[in-house]
Design a protein around this motif. Structure first.
Motif: not given
Length: 348
Positions: A87-94, A264-268, A284-293
């Protein structure tokens, strides 16, 4: 109890009923008429169960119609998240706005359904709380299994939430969204001005003192170490607070506000354990990988909601009569419950 419109806070005009968890979300997650479990009430010693058909709050017809368009915008964004699409940052704000709406709506729902168990006088409504205070959201992708369809709300059943509706979580099929919002909750993280001391006066006014402004950022919320998510977003917002506004003529805040007049601040975002401002809200905001521990059971993730409620409650109160200490102890039971048992249990 006097009935108020969940949106405007007034006596409902041409009374209607609002599904705070909307019909499209119920359809997305299973049978809209199903009975669901929302958690465990340690006071009554029984599960908290509601029928979706009856899970509504009073509203004005005009207010209900106004927010129907908003739901139409948010629905496809949540569908993207459930499909692990970026999703985009604008969509994240929504989505952050929508979480404000749902969080306060659920707070009012529980006020009615549990007959004002915290003995409060509600002053909040969706209109006066949506997009008005610091907020964050963290998204987790859950492992799919034969029971991946479902909807759960966590944290909304507690005394702490009734006193201060600061933090909750939604499990929507295969995603979990943790959301928090409070005065100056993440301002320090984003390099924004913040008071070291906050107290509510006897008249209910928030007293702010010992101001700090160092323009330094840090990823971890004070006293709340969140587990890693695929996407963690912060947004500092001071629009509802009255205090010295000369700060907002500073070059750092000019650069890091999307609406400086309304403060109103921007997104961090938190990425690779670092906090990064987002200047291009269309990207668009890429997703981080979450794996292992880094991978955690849903119960471990949910326990952070109740931990957050305790921390955010203490940040704004002086517990002269020991009331909040009792509320916090009750929340610790929820924390232990989810940590110990719900790592093996599916939610519905």
């Amino acid at each position: 109890m006097n009935k108020i419109c969940v949106f405007c806070g007034n006596k409902p005009n041409k009374k209607n009923k609002e599904h705070v968890l909307p019909q499209w979300l119920l359809r997305m997650t299973g049978d809209p008429n199903r009975v669901v479990q929302f958690g465990y009430d340690y006071i009554k010693k029984k599960d908290i169960i509601f029928n979706w058909k009856n899970f509504t709050s009073p509203s004005c017809t005009k207010c209900n119609d106004k927010y129907a368009d908003f739901e139409g915008i948010v629905s496809p964004i949540i569908d993207k998240l459930s499909k692990k699409s970026e999703i985009t940052s604008t969509e994240a704000i929504m989505v952050l706005d929508w979480l404000d709406k749902v969080r306060i709506g659920l707070w009012i729902n529980y006020y009615y359904l549990e007959n004002n168990k915290a003995q409060i006088e509600p002053k909040l409504c969706i209109d006066n709380r949506l997009g008005k205070k610091d907020r964050f959201m963290q998204i987790h992708f859950l492992e799919s299994n034969n029971k991946s369809e479902g909807l759960n709300a966590f944290g909304v059943e507690t005394f702490a939430f009734q006193v201060n509706p600061s933090c909750f979580a939604l499990r929507i099929n295969n995603i979990l969204i943790i959301n928090g919002s409070n005065d100056f909750l993440i301002s320090q993280n984003c390099g924004f001005p913040y008071p070291n001391k906050m107290e509510f006066t006897e008249s209910g006014i928030l007293s702010l003192s010992d101001w700090k402004y160092d323009r330094e950022t840090k990823p971890e919320i004070t006293n709340l170490k969140l587990h890693k998510g695929v996407l963690t977003i912060y947004q500092p917002i001071h629009s509802q607070l009255e205090y010295e506004t000369n700060y907002f003529n500073d070059s750092y805040l000019i650069q890091h506000c999307i609406n400086r007049e309304k403060r109103i601040g921007t997104l961090f975002r938190i990425k690779n354990n670092k906090i990064q401002p987002i200047y291009d809200l269309s990207k668009k905001l890429d997703y981080e990988s979450v794996k292992g521990l880094e991978t955690k059971y849903i119960g471990e993730l949910v326990s952070k909601v109740y931990k957050g409620q305790n921390i955010f409650l203490l940040n704004q109160t002086s517990d002269k009569e020991g009331v909040f200490s009792k509320i916090i102890e009750l929340n610790k039971q929820y924390i232990d419950f989810y940590k110990k048992y719900h790592h093996k249990k599916n939610f519905a």
